[in-house]
Design a protein around this motif. Structure first.
Motif, PDB file in Angstrom:
ATOM      1  N   THR A 177       0.853  -1.192   0.000  1.00 55.69           N
ATOM      2  CA  THR A 177       0.000   0.000   0.000  1.00 55.69           C
ATOM      3  C   THR A 177       0.888   1.241   0.000  1.00 55.69           C
ATOM      4  O   THR A 177       1.864   1.308   0.761  1.00 55.69           O
ATOM      5  CB  THR A 177      -0.922   0.005   1.224  1.00 55.69           C
ATOM      6  OG1 THR A 177      -1.789  -1.130   1.129  1.00 55.69           O
ATOM      7  CG2 THR A 177      -1.753   1.277   1.275  1.00 55.69           C
ATOM      8  N   TYR A 179       1.134   5.705  -0.482  1.00 59.97           N
ATOM      9  CA  TYR A 179       0.412   6.975  -0.435  1.00 59.97           C
ATOM     10  C   TYR A 179       1.238   8.048  -1.148  1.00 59.97           C
ATOM     11  O   TYR A 179       2.351   8.380  -0.743  1.00 59.97           O
ATOM     12  CB  TYR A 179       0.154   7.409   1.017  1.00 59.97           C
ATOM     13  CG  TYR A 179      -0.541   8.743   1.099  1.00 59.97           C
ATOM     14  CD1 TYR A 179      -1.874   8.873   0.681  1.00 59.97           C
ATOM     15  CD2 TYR A 179       0.135   9.870   1.557  1.00 59.97           C
ATOM     16  CE1 TYR A 179      -2.510  10.099   0.730  1.00 59.97           C
ATOM     17  CE2 TYR A 179      -0.498  11.098   1.610  1.00 59.97           C
ATOM     18  CZ  TYR A 179      -1.822  11.212   1.197  1.00 59.97           C
ATOM     19  OH  TYR A 179      -2.447  12.427   1.226  1.00 59.97           O
ATOM     20  N   MET A 284      -3.229  10.272  -3.681  1.00 60.95           N
ATOM     21  CA  MET A 284      -3.713   8.973  -4.117  1.00 60.95           C
ATOM     22  C   MET A 284      -3.235   7.913  -3.129  1.00 60.95           C
ATOM     23  O   MET A 284      -2.045   7.803  -2.855  1.00 60.95           O
ATOM     24  CB  MET A 284      -3.156   8.674  -5.511  1.00 60.95           C
ATOM     25  CG  MET A 284      -4.045   7.827  -6.386  1.00 60.95           C
ATOM     26  SD  MET A 284      -3.317   7.639  -8.035  1.00 60.95           S
ATOM     27  CE  MET A 284      -4.119   8.959  -8.932  1.00 60.95           C
ATOM     28  N   LYS A 285      -4.164   7.170  -2.581  1.00 58.61           N
ATOM     29  CA  LYS A 285      -3.798   5.993  -1.797  1.00 58.61           C
ATOM     30  C   LYS A 285      -3.964   4.794  -2.721  1.00 58.61           C
ATOM     31  O   LYS A 285      -5.028   4.621  -3.340  1.00 58.61           O
ATOM     32  CB  LYS A 285      -4.694   5.851  -0.580  1.00 58.61           C
ATOM     33  CG  LYS A 285      -4.333   4.617   0.232  1.00 58.61           C
ATOM     34  CD  LYS A 285      -5.053   4.549   1.537  1.00 58.61           C
ATOM     35  CE  LYS A 285      -4.679   3.229   2.204  1.00 58.61           C
ATOM     36  NZ  LYS A 285      -5.299   3.123   3.531  1.00 58.61           N
ATOM     37  N   VAL A 286      -2.926   3.978  -2.845  1.00 55.01           N
ATOM     38  CA  VAL A 286      -2.922   2.907  -3.838  1.00 55.01           C
ATOM     39  C   VAL A 286      -2.586   1.583  -3.148  1.00 55.01           C
ATOM     40  O   VAL A 286      -1.506   1.437  -2.558  1.00 55.01           O
ATOM     41  CB  VAL A 286      -1.877   3.174  -4.943  1.00 55.01           C
ATOM     42  CG1 VAL A 286      -1.970   2.107  -6.037  1.00 55.01           C
ATOM     43  CG2 VAL A 286      -2.052   4.565  -5.543  1.00 55.01           C
ATOM     44  N   ALA A 303      -5.078  -2.867  -8.794  1.00 58.59           N
ATOM     45  CA  ALA A 303      -4.912  -1.637  -8.016  1.00 58.59           C
ATOM     46  C   ALA A 303      -6.244  -1.224  -7.440  1.00 58.59           C
ATOM     47  O   ALA A 303      -7.282  -1.306  -8.109  1.00 58.59           O
ATOM     48  CB  ALA A 303      -4.369  -0.511  -8.897  1.00 58.59           C
ATOM     49  N   VAL A 305      -7.653   2.179  -5.637  1.00 61.94           N
ATOM     50  CA  VAL A 305      -7.198   3.566  -5.489  1.00 61.94           C
ATOM     51  C   VAL A 305      -8.261   4.406  -4.793  1.00 61.94           C
ATOM     52  O   VAL A 305      -9.450   4.285  -5.110  1.00 61.94           O
ATOM     53  CB  VAL A 305      -6.881   4.155  -6.873  1.00 61.94           C
ATOM     54  CG1 VAL A 305      -6.655   5.661  -6.782  1.00 61.94           C
ATOM     55  CG2 VAL A 305      -5.658   3.472  -7.476  1.00 61.94           C
ATOM     56  N   LEU A 320      -8.420  10.206 -12.049  1.00 60.24           N
ATOM     57  CA  LEU A 320      -8.604   8.827 -11.589  1.00 60.24           C
ATOM     58  C   LEU A 320      -8.574   7.871 -12.784  1.00 60.24           C
ATOM     59  O   LEU A 320      -7.955   6.802 -12.737  1.00 60.24           O
ATOM     60  CB  LEU A 320      -9.959   8.732 -10.873  1.00 60.24           C
ATOM     61  CG  LEU A 320     -10.366   7.376 -10.312  1.00 60.24           C
ATOM     62  CD1 LEU A 320      -9.398   6.929  -9.214  1.00 60.24           C
ATOM     63  CD2 LEU A 320     -11.799   7.432  -9.747  1.00 60.24           C
ATOM     64  N   TYR A 338      -8.451  -2.534 -12.146  1.00 63.82           N
ATOM     65  CA  TYR A 338      -8.249  -1.178 -11.620  1.00 63.82           C
ATOM     66  C   TYR A 338      -9.573  -0.659 -11.086  1.00 63.82           C
ATOM     67  O   TYR A 338     -10.524  -0.484 -11.839  1.00 63.82           O
ATOM     68  CB  TYR A 338      -7.726  -0.251 -12.723  1.00 63.82           C
ATOM     69  CG  TYR A 338      -7.527   1.170 -12.265  1.00 63.82           C
ATOM     70  CD1 TYR A 338      -6.372   1.553 -11.580  1.00 63.82           C
ATOM     71  CD2 TYR A 338      -8.486   2.155 -12.513  1.00 63.82           C
ATOM     72  CE1 TYR A 338      -6.177   2.852 -11.156  1.00 63.82           C
ATOM     73  CE2 TYR A 338      -8.304   3.465 -12.083  1.00 63.82           C
ATOM     74  CZ  TYR A 338      -7.148   3.811 -11.402  1.00 63.82           C
ATOM     75  OH  TYR A 338      -6.955   5.104 -10.974  1.00 63.82           O
ATOM     76  N   GLY A 340     -11.159   2.409  -8.597  1.00 62.76           N
ATOM     77  CA  GLY A 340     -10.794   3.635  -7.901  1.00 62.76           C
ATOM     78  C   GLY A 340     -12.014   4.404  -7.440  1.00 62.76           C
ATOM     79  O   GLY A 340     -13.077   4.336  -8.064  1.00 62.76           O
ATOM     80  N   GLN A 360       1.540   9.819  -9.286  1.00 62.18           N
ATOM     81  CA  GLN A 360       1.046   9.165  -8.078  1.00 62.18           C
ATOM     82  C   GLN A 360       0.983   7.640  -8.266  1.00 62.18           C
ATOM     83  O   GLN A 360       1.546   6.880  -7.478  1.00 62.18           O
ATOM     84  CB  GLN A 360      -0.356   9.699  -7.723  1.00 62.18           C
ATOM     85  CG  GLN A 360      -0.382  11.181  -7.338  1.00 62.18           C
ATOM     86  CD  GLN A 360      -0.728  12.113  -8.480  1.00 62.18           C
ATOM     87  OE1 GLN A 360      -0.141  12.003  -9.578  1.00 62.18           O
ATOM     88  NE2 GLN A 360      -1.640  13.042  -8.257  1.00 62.18           N
ATOM     89  N   ILE A 361       0.288   7.207  -9.336  1.00 57.95           N
ATOM     90  CA  ILE A 361       0.131   5.761  -9.522  1.00 57.95           C
ATOM     91  C   ILE A 361       1.483   5.129  -9.832  1.00 57.95           C
ATOM     92  O   ILE A 361       1.782   4.004  -9.436  1.00 57.95           O
ATOM     93  CB  ILE A 361      -0.916   5.461 -10.636  1.00 57.95           C
ATOM     94  CG1 ILE A 361      -1.350   3.991 -10.603  1.00 57.95           C
ATOM     95  CG2 ILE A 361      -0.392   5.778 -12.020  1.00 57.95           C
ATOM     96  CD1 ILE A 361      -2.463   3.706  -9.673  1.00 57.95           C
TER      97      ILE A 361
END
Lengths: 767, 767
Positions: A177, A179, A284-286, A303, A305, A320, A338, A340, A360-361
């Motif tokens: 995980t 961030y 983005m939290k991934v 993923a 997101v 997104l 994916y 999100g 981010q990603i």
């Protein structure tokens, strides 16, 4: 295409001199008769009911010409995203974030305006707020917009193949995980605008913007004013980076101040407002889950997101989605999932930022891939080569990759950064030394020309050649400091044969600009360049016609290049200059040359717009970076020693400008990786100055090596856009370098000394 | 051409509203940061040596930022006429007229600049001067320019057929001498300019001008600066009438003030300077000799013309020549001799004035023709019909008259003015009554599109149609208040099918304007209209292509007009608006429409330029006026009762604008005929204010009837230029009317009460 004389050459920016000597008039420098200074009263609360706004004292202050609240203006909800208009021009009953727009004044001086703002009394009643997009229970969280019924603004789910099947077949499954924090644009020029409303309903807006024609459309839609009543005079832009794609919320405020005062009104944000009320990039939290074979071949990747939208809708859904597109296509993996969510909170709203979700990603997925490589004992370069996209392949998303340069980018980065030698050397360094070094390498894909998210990739250009041989090209290109005007000048010069020094680029004023949506998604030089080239080639055709009459020979025998008219068979002998030729055409035939060109993305799906990942990106580009660091393990301080950035630029129009853009990208992305810490606590932005929010300075910059991979098969003279690609994979490479140096893998940006020291302590404790 | 929907309709000026509400920013309204106010020290002597200029006190005055004299700037001689550059930017050793440019200052305020000017001390040594171009002995007159060796600046001699032979064959020979005075332009906006010199050599000039691109070329030639270094931002023009064709002499002065101060400098002439130092129209002394048969047929006519050039060369030779062209071709006369001289004096220099010599020569020749008619007992209309030019004839000058409407103009004027009835009624009025009436009728020819004196009649246009269907046309047309922008909008609307309200006309800034020499010689709507029409028709072609795809039918089936897309077979059914169509083309194909058009005078001699009278005028136009007056024989005061003005306009693009232009022409020409008395004594202008120089006011205007004769065979939609034709034959018709009323024939303008009373006294004495 024969030998190029202007395109591909090192050309100093055509705007450099006036900027350097201070002659460029940015918005703050522009004063018009009768102009007033506007200020906005921003909310000091993240979520509250407005009980009363008392503006009497402000109205009575001498020199105040207008004070407005929501009661004084039409009630509209607007957003750049037509699917969720949610923003009032001034808040009528509620404020939804600290920095929200409550009231505004226009006065004779900035000081009076500031004083008047302080005289406005607002009574608030606090309401429960939501700040954590993930921690909150969606069902019970306080609503940010009651009419929406949920704090979930949008959800995106794309599945290609079957990740379950892939995970089942995998030898190993990895989960991590990450961030990736918000980043502030930190333009040297803060947001601002000047608006003048004429009695006949005509509205003139002076505005530094990335998208003059699109912003005109946004303002038109927001207020129900016909677009032709609005003239946007786009002023020189002192930095944008995505912040100036969407209409500044000050614009409708200044507009109503101007209407009320009957005079032009200028609003310029303070630096503090720039941090607290002017939008940032999205965080983005991934959560990643990846199945691989023991040889490191990707079989399935997934993923999940979550993005904090902040209080008002903007470009969140597009960000997104774009993050999903690049995640899904990079690398070659048969099964991809994916999902999100974009969540409303009472934090400062976000907007586009250079890279549009990709940095981010990419921080998450590239760092994750390096962890997989490390666990499997595979070299980071090798695992990428093993899974690289290939030219001519159709990938899981059904996208056809027509050109792919990822392998060249990887090899070139490895070569320039001395990857193998450094990697091995640092592997064997003394793990107890205070100063330890590491090198990281990661890669990326991006678009070389925006996306098909919001309509056609289109542009136009108008060219006139004066009787003295000077060419003016009117282009919708927005110059943000990136050198687009210089690139257009080069393309026009190359295409027309007029020498670069005789080309003038005109790109201000929506009344004259041919259509283009604007400068975003690394698109401009591609689409506007195409249109300028079409016009330039027609200009050259007319010049050649005139030259044939002048020299009494056939058009086919002649060529024009770099200001010279010559016979193809006798390149070295100049028969006339283009200045002489233009004068001849004018004086001999009374003609001047006025031509036009357009560009459209003919291969786009009907309507030019798509949500389909297979056709989302019209032109793919690739890149790779290596970051080499030294970490002081006592202080946690990271010093970047060298940054290598290799990008597929198609044909580089202006290496000098492109290198500069890539160097700037490294500065911005290294700041994001290491020092830019956007702190927001209970909706309150704590990092509201350059003292607290640390961007890198010139002295902080490492040795940089920039290189380009140039497959010449697309765009005008084969170019691809490079406006964003340079910021995408820096953070993951930096994280990998720090990991090699310290054994600490930081999964949430920025990689601060505190986090490193904390990681080092954990490692020590485990021993 | 099918039915016209926009062209030929009464359309209010598209500029009216912003002008009426005061929103238009004329030069005096424009302020830019750092701007200084410039003033010029003008000579108080007509001819003197400059012994010393002491600027020390001025330089020391606080707030003064630059003081310049000839010693501070490059020594150049310039003129709009490349054959005789004779003007210094500031006088180095001699002043040559009262008002000549001696020194200049730039200061923080207008008041300081004025004060500084007064602090400059100049020591002069008087020199003998020449004021009378005819009375002076050419050989012994003091030289105005020593390097010229003579006060004769130019001489023109044209002989067609043999006047000696014609005089020998004639039954009668008439001789008369006339004097047509100078006329002041009296623009409401005085001359002025603002100049900003950047450090990199770029020069920006804000200037109300009739010819932005030509003035740029003039400035470039005068100072040896490349044209591309100069950007002229042509500001809205508050009246021009020929005064703003040639570069204002303030421009190079402001330029050097700006260079010295390092800041922008604005110079605006005072009204007094406007009368004394800003150029007037040329005067003309005309000696005529004409041989006729007893039936009134012209056999030979001869003109000897002397023009006072004033101290510096300008457009004198072109005016002298153009007067010769119109004299020679009008009427049909086999033997013509035209000799003219242009003489330097120490009077204020002259420049172009509406009509370009034609009002002057026409006053003489038409008054002369009426005297011949009276002597022969032939009606003035009849003698003109008898000698009228005819379509398809080649005249003495070898000019081929392709369209001629003189007969229609005469008949129409006679009909509207009730010529026969009034003429007979006034013939039989009581010759002893105090108030006596008269009516006069005269005619003219003029150009309907400038001349081929100075190069090609050429123009260009650029059009972009936004995605919202709004069309912008970039045209080099200079709007002088005459309504040219409205005419271009109409032509563009008609040609493209976009409705008039969706057309925007862009015509400022030499950096974007397609080539055109400028607004003079009644040329603009013709040449710029041609170019705009070419672009508009191409835009329509592309709109039709889009419409065919939108409606799934053949292009040929469709038509677009006035904002509507419809099938030719079903005119009444609107299938789409052009706004919808533009949006469709943009959204469906990603295209926007950017097109261009050009015009050139293809039938011109090689190079477009000629001195030959046979091809001098590209388009002939004709006109006729009747003026009816009542004279108070006790005071000599003339009251104009009715003015009838009939002109060949080709197709009238905008009757409302054309009528307004013709009414304005009558006001200006009646003022010239009756009240505007430009008094210059020993080089000193005495009529230097509106108190002394009486222009007609609204309350002075008579009943006016304007009509047009429209042979639709030339130009865009068949138009001819009418910018000047309305001022040409007014004076002679007024002179004839006064003659009928009083028996007094005034041969020198203006026809003042004093001259009438003096004439009445002479008649009384003769009885």
């Amino acid at each position: 295409m024969s030998e190029l004389l202007v395109v591909g050459k090192y050309v100093p920016s055509i705007d450099a001199l006036p900027k350097v000597v201070g002659k460029v008039k940015y918005l703050p420098d522009i004063k018009i008769p009768g102009m007033l200074y506007g200020r906005v009263l921003r909310s000091q609360h993240a979520h509250a009911l407005i009980k009363k706004v008392d503006v009497e004292a402000a109205r009575k202050l001498p020199g105040v010409r207008a004070v407005i609240t929501a009661a004084d203006i039409p009630k509209v909800l607007y957003s750049v995203d037509p699917s969720c208009p949610d923003k009032e021009i001034l808040c009528s009953s509620q404020v939804k974030f600290e920095g929200d727009d409550v009231a505004a004044v226009a006065a004779d001086t900035e000081e009076i305006a500031e004083q008047a703002i302080k005289l406005i009394r607002v009574s608030y009643a606090h309401r429960p707020a939501v700040f954590d997009p993930e921690g909150s229970c969606v069902e019970t969280a306080p609503l940010v917009h009651e009419q929406k019924g949920s704090i979930i603004l949008a959800h995106e789910e794309k599945d290609f193949g079957s990740v379950e099947k892939g995970f089942a077949e995998a030898d190993f499954i990895f989960e991590d995980t990450f961030y990736a924090a918000r980043q502030a644009h930190c333009c040297l020029e803060t947001k601002g605008c000047m608006v003048d409303c004429a009695d006949d309903g005509a509205i003139t807006v002076w505005l530094p913007t990335q998208a003059p024609l699109n912003v005109r459309a946004q303002l038109s839609r927001a207020l129900g004013i016909a677009r032709d009543k609005i003239q946007i005079k786009n002023t020189p832009v002192g930095g944008a980076f995505g912040q100036k794609v969407v209409m500044d919320t000050n614009v409708p405020i200044a507009l109503f101040l101007s209407k009320h005062a009957g005079r032009p009104v200028k609003i310029i944000n303070s630096r503090e407002e720039e941090f607290t009320a002017s939008r940032t990039g999205y965080d983005m939290k991934v959560c990643l889950k990846t199945g691989v074979t023991k040889e490191g071949k990707l079989l399935a990747k997934q993923a999940r997101v979550i993005m904090d939208n902040g209080a008002y809708s903007d470009q969140g859904l597009a960000v997104l989605r774009f993050a999903g597109v690049v995640f899904s296509m990079f690398y070659d993996c048969p099964n991809v999932s994916y999902h999100g969510s974009l969540v409303y909170t009472n934090n400062e709203p976000c907007t586009a930022f250079r890279g549009f979700g990709n940095p981010q990603i990419s921080f998450a997925s590239e760092t994750h891939l390096n962890r997989i490589a490390a666990e499997l004992g595979i070299d980071p370069v090798e695992i990428r080569l093993k899974n690289a996209n290939k030219s001519g392949h159709t990938i899981a998303t059904n996208a056809y990759i027509n050109t792919c340069t990822i392998e060249e980018c990887l090899w070139e980065t490895a070569r320039i950064s001395e990857w193998q030698e450094k990697r091995e050397m640092y592997e064997s360094q003394d793990k107890k030394a205070r100063f330890r070094r590491g090198i990281g390498i990661t890669a990326m894909t991006h678009t070389g020309c925006s996306t098909r998210a919001s309509g056609f990739l289109a542009s136009g250009a108008l060219i006139k050649i004066s009787d003295d041989g000077i060419l003016s090209v009117i282009t919708p290109l927005a110059e943000l400091g990136q050198g687009g005007r210089t690139a257009i000048a080069q393309i026009t010069a190359e295409g027309s044969g007029i020498p670069l020094e005789d080309v003038r680029v005109i790109n201000e004023d929506t009344d004259i600009l041919p259509y283009s949506p604007g400068a975003f998604g690394s698109r401009q030089t591609f689409v506007d360049g195409h249109a300028a080239l079409a016009a330039a080639l027609e200009a050259k055709r007319q010049l050649l016609d005139g030259a044939a009459r002048m020299l009494d020979c056939q058009t086919e025998e002649l060529e024009i290049a770099n200001g010279r008219v010559f016979k193809k068979a006798k390149y070295e002998e100049t028969l006339a200059s283009t200045r002489e030729l233009a004068q001849y055409i004018n004086q001999k035939f009374g003609r001047s040359i006025s031509v036009s060109g357009t560009y459209a993305d003919e291969s786009a799906p009907e309507g030019g717009r798509t949500k389909d990942f297979s056709t989302y990106i019209p032109v793919y580009t690739f890149g790779c970076q290596a970051i080499e660091v030294e970490v002081d393990t006592e202080t946690g301080k990271v010093q970047v020693l060298k940054a290598t950035s290799v990008n597929d630029s198609g044909r580089t129009i202006n290496p000098l400008g492109a290198e500069g853009q890539m160097e700037g990208a490294l500065g911005q992305a290294l700041g994001y990786s290491l020092t830019e810490d956007y702190v927001i606590e209970n909706g309150s932005v704590k990092s509201d100055s350059f003292t607290d929010y640390k961007v890198l300075r010139a002295e902080d910059m490492p040795e940089m090596v920039i290189a380009f991979v140039e497959p010449h098969d697309l765009g005008p003279y084969g170019l691809k856009g490079i406006g964003e690609s340079g910021v995408v994979c820096t953070s993951s490479a930096a994280a990998e370098a720090v990991f090699q140096a310290t054994g600490v893998l930081i999964k949430d940006l920025p990689i601060t000394p505190e986090k490193i020291l904390s990681g080092l302590r954990s490692i020590a404790n485990q021993r």
